[in-house]
Design a protein around this motif. Structure first.
Motif, mmCIF file in Angstrom:
data_model
loop_
_atom_site.group_PDB
_atom_site.id
_atom_site.type_symbol
_atom_site.label_atom_id
_atom_site.label_comp_id
_atom_site.label_asym_id
_atom_site.label_seq_id
_atom_site.Cartn_x
_atom_site.Cartn_y
_atom_site.Cartn_z
ATOM 1 N N SER A 208 0.888 -1.115 0.116
ATOM 2 C CA SER A 208 -0.026 -0.125 -0.054
ATOM 3 C C SER A 208 1.036 1.232 0.025
ATOM 4 N N ALA A 209 0.404 2.170 -0.302
ATOM 5 C CA ALA A 209 0.890 3.621 -0.471
ATOM 6 C C ALA A 209 0.270 4.578 0.469
ATOM 7 N N GLY A 210 1.232 5.424 1.176
ATOM 8 C CA GLY A 210 1.141 6.326 2.001
ATOM 9 C C GLY A 210 1.126 7.830 1.330
ATOM 10 N N PHE A 211 0.005 8.534 1.750
ATOM 11 C CA PHE A 211 0.038 9.701 1.008
ATOM 12 C C PHE A 211 0.146 11.000 1.858
ATOM 13 N N ARG A 212 0.867 12.305 1.710
ATOM 14 C CA ARG A 212 0.832 13.056 2.826
ATOM 15 C C ARG A 212 -0.546 13.873 2.682
ATOM 16 N N SER A 213 -1.323 14.104 1.671
ATOM 17 C CA SER A 213 -2.430 14.834 1.761
ATOM 18 C C SER A 213 -3.513 13.840 0.627
ATOM 19 N N THR A 214 -3.365 14.197 -0.533
ATOM 20 C CA THR A 214 -4.362 13.586 -1.477
ATOM 21 C C THR A 214 -3.651 12.568 -2.248
ATOM 22 N N ALA A 215 -4.328 11.541 -2.915
ATOM 23 C CA ALA A 215 -3.629 10.422 -3.499
ATOM 24 C C ALA A 215 -3.271 10.788 -5.050
ATOM 25 N N TYR A 216 -2.229 10.294 -5.365
ATOM 26 C CA TYR A 216 -1.696 10.265 -6.852
ATOM 27 C C TYR A 216 -1.812 8.515 -7.292
ATOM 28 N N THR A 217 -1.556 8.817 -8.576
ATOM 29 C CA THR A 217 -1.456 7.517 -9.304
ATOM 30 C C THR A 217 -0.114 7.027 -9.204
ATOM 31 N N GLU A 218 0.104 5.968 -8.611
ATOM 32 C CA GLU A 218 1.464 5.288 -8.586
ATOM 33 C C GLU A 218 1.455 4.071 -9.209
ATOM 34 N N ASN A 219 2.588 3.920 -9.828
ATOM 35 C CA ASN A 219 2.961 2.555 -10.765
ATOM 36 C C ASN A 219 3.687 1.519 -9.812
ATOM 37 N N TRP A 220 3.142 0.427 -9.742
ATOM 38 C CA TRP A 220 3.815 -0.414 -8.717
ATOM 39 C C TRP A 220 4.655 -1.740 -9.446
ATOM 40 N N ARG A 221 5.801 -1.928 -9.045
ATOM 41 C CA ARG A 221 6.208 -3.133 -9.476
ATOM 42 C C ARG A 221 6.969 -3.885 -8.577
ATOM 43 N N VAL A 222 6.977 -5.293 -8.326
ATOM 44 C CA VAL A 222 7.565 -6.250 -7.604
ATOM 45 C C VAL A 222 8.291 -7.124 -8.440
ATOM 46 N N TYR A 223 9.795 -7.008 -7.947
ATOM 47 C CA TYR A 223 10.665 -8.131 -8.689
ATOM 48 C C TYR A 223 11.147 -8.937 -7.604
ATOM 49 N N ILE A 224 11.565 -10.304 -8.411
ATOM 50 C CA ILE A 224 12.188 -11.267 -7.413
ATOM 51 C C ILE A 224 13.321 -12.042 -8.326
ATOM 52 N N ASP A 225 14.666 -11.821 -8.010
ATOM 53 C CA ASP A 225 15.686 -12.428 -8.842
ATOM 54 C C ASP A 225 15.775 -13.945 -8.769
ATOM 55 N N TYR A 226 15.032 -14.669 -9.316
ATOM 56 C CA TYR A 226 14.715 -16.008 -8.923
ATOM 57 C C TYR A 226 15.837 -16.841 -9.494
ATOM 58 N N ASN A 227 16.921 -16.312 -10.179
ATOM 59 C CA ASN A 227 18.115 -17.029 -10.825
ATOM 60 C C ASN A 227 19.298 -16.644 -10.069
ATOM 61 N N GLN A 228 19.105 -15.699 -8.976
ATOM 62 C CA GLN A 228 20.127 -15.121 -8.225
ATOM 63 C C GLN A 228 21.377 -14.669 -8.951
ATOM 64 N N ASP A 229 21.225 -13.873 -10.216
ATOM 65 C CA ASP A 229 22.359 -13.339 -10.819
ATOM 66 C C ASP A 229 22.596 -11.958 -10.692
ATOM 67 N N GLY A 230 21.955 -11.412 -9.942
ATOM 68 C CA GLY A 230 22.144 -9.900 -9.440
ATOM 69 C C GLY A 230 21.288 -8.885 -10.212
ATOM 70 N N ASP A 231 20.177 -9.392 -10.832
ATOM 71 C CA ASP A 231 19.369 -8.435 -11.709
ATOM 72 C C ASP A 231 18.106 -9.083 -11.730
ATOM 73 N N PHE A 232 16.992 -8.167 -12.179
ATOM 74 C CA PHE A 232 15.383 -8.547 -12.316
ATOM 75 C C PHE A 232 15.167 -8.513 -13.681
ATOM 76 N N THR A 233 15.860 -8.745 -14.690
ATOM 77 C CA THR A 233 15.473 -8.563 -16.076
ATOM 78 C C THR A 233 15.083 -9.911 -16.766
ATOM 79 N N ASP A 234 15.485 -11.228 -15.997
ATOM 80 C CA ASP A 234 15.072 -12.357 -16.716
ATOM 81 C C ASP A 234 13.791 -12.649 -16.895
ATOM 82 N N ALA A 235 13.210 -13.527 -17.632
ATOM 83 C CA ALA A 235 11.870 -13.853 -17.911
ATOM 84 C C ALA A 235 11.070 -14.228 -16.514
#
Length: 760
Positions: free
Chosen positions: A571-598
């Protein structure tokens, strides 16, 4: 906002010879209260109405059935923003009563307790997030009638000097770095905002032993040994306790101040360990034996355990048999106390204590096995001349720890001892030859005789010791089984120095360790208006304010089983009014130090809501086993990637441990892409859509659900209103604006939304 409403002491526990026990009262029917949000609105409306009338103690209606309600008098209130409410108080006109209700997002918890009539109700949420209440056996809600030992004399509380008391308490830890933490609080505590004392503060005095290092050590040893099998750190250090998440720790306050339960030996709310509000449990005795037993008993309640009593004669707390008693009964009077599953005669319940504590409900589990369970995996005993030594822990009922030693032949004497005091492990030792054949079994008779000694003469060769737990006597009448005969042991002894033992097999060449994995930076540059205020996945459950654009939470971790479905809440916290926020969640499944794999972008969506958002994803069966990185980003910019620095928002990093996954080396891409949660299936809704953005002349405005745009205004980033932008028919003419970034405020006549755009 926190609010305390002045009120006198509420309920007291009435103890004495005539006390009766409401064991195993059947649970009543579940009564549905509607959505969690509607329950919050109902409570907030009633509190606000009373406050508007200047009522000193607001009242709320607590419905528990279609034809039954209570009136709750609120002594403490905490406003948990728009989606939550926390109330604590007592029932008007009902002596010995208390209640608390906590609603936060779709999480509902609480109870109503009527001690005089021994009745209780519990609040919870169903699978759809709807609030419900159910009458429960009071012993499933709170520990009652747990008296002090006969003849116990409580010391007179000394004036509180917490700074000096805290400095005096020796710092002890049983398992640093464990998943869970149990804090024995001996230096006094000021407690407020909890269900205790009906929401009123308690100024608890120090225990009285905080300056006595010998007694502190003994007290800690007893509790530590009771929880030795589990991945749990028992500590006397407040800083250690504070380093754990709230839902992975429990404070037990040892104090003569018995406001929470006058006349009792201790008190606790059942299952409260998994809560997220630091409600403590209490013990009102500082003697290491009685106070330590009570501490393990009350913490057991917080981990979901019920009382061990008997049905015939009817008693709520069983005092044991022979030299043994159950921890969840009364352990004051017996030298051996253990967890139980009701194997004694006339047990009023057969709850499996070990399985419940180690269950996924509390996410603690057993500690890792420290020694092999066969001759081929035996640990070689340390040798210094003729002396042998070793140590270990029997973590589970079936655990068998193996050790080996070599001798040239002659007299062998080996002692295997559990802890010097307050032991749970009754040691059983088997001596085996080099082929694994048993040469002898060693166990000292007597239920309180916990150690074992091997004394024999052996020929030259290699031999093995098998160490495990055993019972004593008849579990039905005068003894106990090996069920909870678990805990610490040491091995000391002598054996003639051996000849040259056969060389061990040449170990395989270890693989080259992988290069350290480092991750790119990601950070929001401005958190003045919005930030991440919740990330919840498994045992990770963190609420926060603005963290300066980036939070390193990699010390927090949770297990994810390969192939399993998982739900993450954010969830997002807002100081006063709400803005549209873009959410991304990444997991480095192959442990190679990035989040760009399929498949490594596991959640993607946008929302302008401050409510809790949830998304489901599946961990690939081919994810690599071990610890890896989880990254959550919330940005005003839809083009933000896992490595961006961006203007508004935050990034938070955590750790996850993949269980039962693949073992292929990093970089071997054999992944089927994980399902990406879209804005629709994650429950996200983009409140305002602007296109094209950037815009040169006309900016189109679309509200969620195609709601009409009633009004629109434009301001620059200083907050000054811009006059030369014209709005009509859902479009904004920006031709006359200077190039730059602007803030658009639009309304559908009921709600107001904000979104940034760029004028080319």
């Amino acid at each position: 906002m926190n609010k305390l409403y002045a009120c006198g002491l509420g309920a007291a526990l009435l103890l004495g010879p005539s006390a009766t026990f409401a064991q195993n009262r059947p649970a009543g029917p579940v009564y549905q209260l509607g959505s969690a949000r509607s329950l919050v609105q109902q409570l907030e409306t009633q509190v606000a109405a009373d406050l508007a009338q200047r009522q000193p103690k607001p009242r709320v209606t607590l419905r528990v059935a279609a034809d039954k309600t209570f009136t709750g008098q609120v002594n403490y209130r905490e406003d948990l923003a728009s989606a939550g409410e926390y109330l604590v108080g007592e029932l008007a006109g009902v002596p010995g009563s208390s209640f608390f209700v906590r609603v936060e997002g779709d999480q509902v918890e609480g109870n109503i307790v009527l001690r005089a009539t021994k009745r209780a109700y519990r609040y919870s949420a169903d699978a759809r997030g709807n609030a419900q209440v159910q009458e429960m056996d009071i012993n499933q809600v709170i520990c009652i009638d747990y008296d002090q030992p006969l003849g116990y004399q409580a010391p007179t509380p000394a004036p509180a000097n917490r700074a000096a008391a805290a400095a005096a308490v020796v710092s002890l830890q049983s398992l640093p770095g464990a998943r869970g933490c149990l804090y024995i609080d001996l230096d006094g505590e000021y407690v407020s905002g909890t269900p205790w004392n009906n929401g009123n503060p308690i100024d608890a005095a120090p225990s009285g032993i905080e300056n006595d290092a010998v007694k502190v050590q003994a007290f800690w040893e007893l509790v530590s040994e009771d929880f030795r099998p589990f991945d749990m750190n028992v500590t006397t250090d407040l800083a250690v306790f504070n380093s754990y998440p709230k839902n992975m720790r429990m404070r037990c306050i040892v104090t003569p101040t018995n406001t929470a339960a006058p006349g009792a030996g201790g008190v606790a709310y059942v299952t409260s360990f998994r809560g997220n509000n630091d409600t403590p449990c209490w013990v009102f005795m500082s003697d290491p034996k009685s106070g330590g037993e009570a501490t393990s008993h009350e913490i057991g309640h917080t981990l979901g355990l019920s009382h061990d009593g008997r049905s015939t004669p009817s008693e709520g707390y069983y005092q044991g048999q022979g030299s043994w008693a159950p921890i969840m009964g009364v352990g004051y009077y017996k030298p051996v106390t253990q967890w139980s599953k009701g194997e004694y005669a006339q047990a009023n319940q057969t709850q499996d204590d070990l399985a419940i504590i180690a269950s996924t409900t509390y996410n603690v589990g057993y500690r890792a096995d420290d020694h092999g369970n066969s001759t081929t995996a035996a640990t070689v005993l340390a040798r210094s001349g003729t002396s042998l030594s070793g140590n270990g822990i029997v973590e589970r009922t079936a655990d068998q720890d193996y050790f080996s030693f070599t001798t040239s032949g002659g007299a062998v004497s080996i002692a295997v001892n559990t802890v010097a005091r307050y032991g749970n492990l009754n040691v059983l030792v088997r001596l085996l030859d080099s082929n694994g054949a048993v040469l002898g079994t060693y166990d000292t008779p007597g239920g309180d005789k916990l150690n074992a000694t091997v004394s024999t003469t052996l020929p030259a060769g290699t031999f093995y010791l098998q160490v495990s737990g055993t019972g004593s006597g008849n579990p039905l009448t005068d003894g106990y089984s090996d069920y909870a005969s678990i805990g610490s042991f040491t091995i000391t002894g002598t054996a003639p120095v051996g000849g040259t033992p056969p060389p061990p097999p040449t170990p395989p060449t270890p693989p080259t360790p992988p290069a350290p994995v480092t991750y790119c930076a990601s950070k929001g540059n401005n958190v003045s208006y919005e930030w991440i205020d919740l990330v919840r996945l498994g045992s990770i459950n963190r609420t926060s304010g603005a963290d300066g654009g980036y939070y390193d939470g990699t010390a927090l971790t949770t297990d994810l089983t390969a192939g399993s479905a998982q739900t993450i809440s954010i969830s997002a916290g807002f100081r006063s009014t709400a803005y549209t926020e873009n959410w991304r969640v990444y997991i480095d499944y192959n442990q190679d130090g990035d989040f760009t794999d399929a498949g490594e972008t596991v959640v993607s969506g946008a929302s302008s809501s401050s409510a809790t958002l949830s998304a489901t994803f599946t961990v690939p069966a081919s994810a690599k086993s071990g610890k890896t990185r989880l990254r959550v980003t919330m940005s005003d910019n839809a083009a933000t990637t896992s490595c961006n620095s961006f203007t508004y928002g935050e990034t938070e990093d955590y750790s996850v441990t993949i269980i039962d996954g693949a073992s292929q080396p990093a970089g071997t891409e054999v992944y089927a892409a994980a399902r990406i949660a879209t804005a629709a299936d994650a429950g996200f809704e983009k409140a305002v859509t602007l296109y094209p953005n950037p815009a040169a002349s006309v900016l189109h405005i679309v509200l969620a659900g195609k709601a009409p745009v009633v009004a629109a205004t434009v301001t620059d980033l200083r907050g000054a209103k811009v006059a030369n932008a014209r709005f009509e028919n859902g479009q904004l003419n920006v031709t006359n604006l200077a190039s730059g970034v602007y803030l658009l405020t639009v309304s559908d006549g009921q709600k107001t939304f904000h979104e940034r755009f760029v004028k080319q």
